[in-house]
Design an enzyme around this catalytic site. Structure first.
Site, short mmCIF file in Angstrom:
data_model
loop_
_atom_site.label_atom_id
_atom_site.label_comp_id
_atom_site.label_asym_id
_atom_site.label_seq_id
_atom_site.Cartn_x
_atom_site.Cartn_y
_atom_site.Cartn_z
N SER A 288 -3.28 0.96 -6.23
CA SER A 288 -2.67 -0.10 -5.44
C SER A 288 -3.60 -0.41 -4.30
CB SER A 288 -1.31 0.36 -4.90
OG SER A 288 -0.83 -0.52 -3.89
N TYR B 209 3.91 6.24 0.42
CA TYR B 209 3.35 5.54 -0.74
C TYR B 209 1.84 5.39 -0.61
CZ TYR B 209 2.76 1.87 -4.28
OH TYR B 209 2.36 1.13 -5.37
#
Length: 259
Positions: A144, A157
């Site tokens: 990501s 995250y």
């Protein structure tokens, strides 16, 4: 690509096998369709058996295998069931919560690390012998842009996706000279049916605000398109890292929103 490009095509028993984790929805499901259309025999894994079986029924030569990537014994059993593997797409992952570091739930952090990092490690380790034996293996790690830059409320995250990035980067160094490519794809803002909703534990209003005013966030198929592209490059070509964002997103913290 047009819809015709996704039309089912005959797949021979000799076609290379591509394993896709987290294939029950979103990017994983879109990738399965893309790689099946490109001539791979796709093996779909996810925890939701009914979802992956329904998708496998659509795709010629596809196989569904219910799997929790954080369960190492189950992953090893899965690896033993495969005759060969040419491509592994480590897509299983996800985010939980958007709390600041000061109040974040350690259980959420642990769960994100388990699936985004240890899940990738489990499946990659288990399938690496077969990928190497193929003589032309490819490991794709879906990280990501969170793995390349921090943002407030994303600590857990971001930490997990940094871990996935480092795993891919280190593995590439360690496999240098072996017939296996290691490719990292780092998507930015992707609007799928579940990612933000899962992050906010079913709160549709909070999930909608993530994309509010953004004219065209990426779609699951946009990311699947990049996966198909990197996987189908000539064998000597390794796309080390591909960062893909919507035009409206300049960074993790700068997004154009129309009023």
């Amino acid at each position: 690509m047009t819809d015709a490009a996704h039309s089912p095509v005959p797949v021979s028993e000799e076609a290379p096998i591509a394993v896709i984790t987290g294939a029950s929805s979103g990017i994983g499901a879109a990738t399965a369709r893309r790689l099946a259309a490109a001539g791979f025999r796709v093996v779909l894994t996810a925890r939701r058996a009914e979802r992956i079986q329904a998708l496998a029924d659509e795709l010629p030569g596809a196989r569904a295998y219910p799997l929790d990537v954080t369960d190492r014994a189950a992953v090893d059993a899965f690896a033993a069931s495969l005759p060969s593997v040419r491509v592994l797409v480590n897509n299983a992952g996800g985010a939980l919560g958007a709390d600041p570091v000061a109040t974040g739930d350690p259980a959420d952090w642990r769960a994100m690390y388990e699936v985004n990092v240890l899940g990738v490690l489990n499946v990659t380790q288990a399938l690496l012998p077969a990928l190497t034996a193929s003589g032309d293996g490819t490991v794709v790690v879906l990280s990501s842009t969170a793995g390349h830059g921090t943002y407030e409320g994303g600590g857990g995250y971001v930490a997990a996706k940094h871990g996935a990035h480092v795993l891919a980067e280190t593995l590439r160094l360690e496999l240098c000279g072996q017939p296996v490519r290691v490719i990292e794809i780092a998507p930015g803002m992707v609007k799928t049916e579940e990612f933000a909703t899962t992050r906010f534990r079913g709160d549709a209003e909070k999930a909608a605000k993530v994309y509010e005013g953004v004219a065209e966030p990426l779609t699951a198929d946009d990311v699947a398109d990049t996966i198909e592209w990197v996987v189908t490059r000539p064998s000597h070509v390794n796309v080390d890292l591909l960062v893909v964002r919507p035009r409206a997103q300049a960074s993790n913290t700068k997004v154009h929103r129309e009023r």
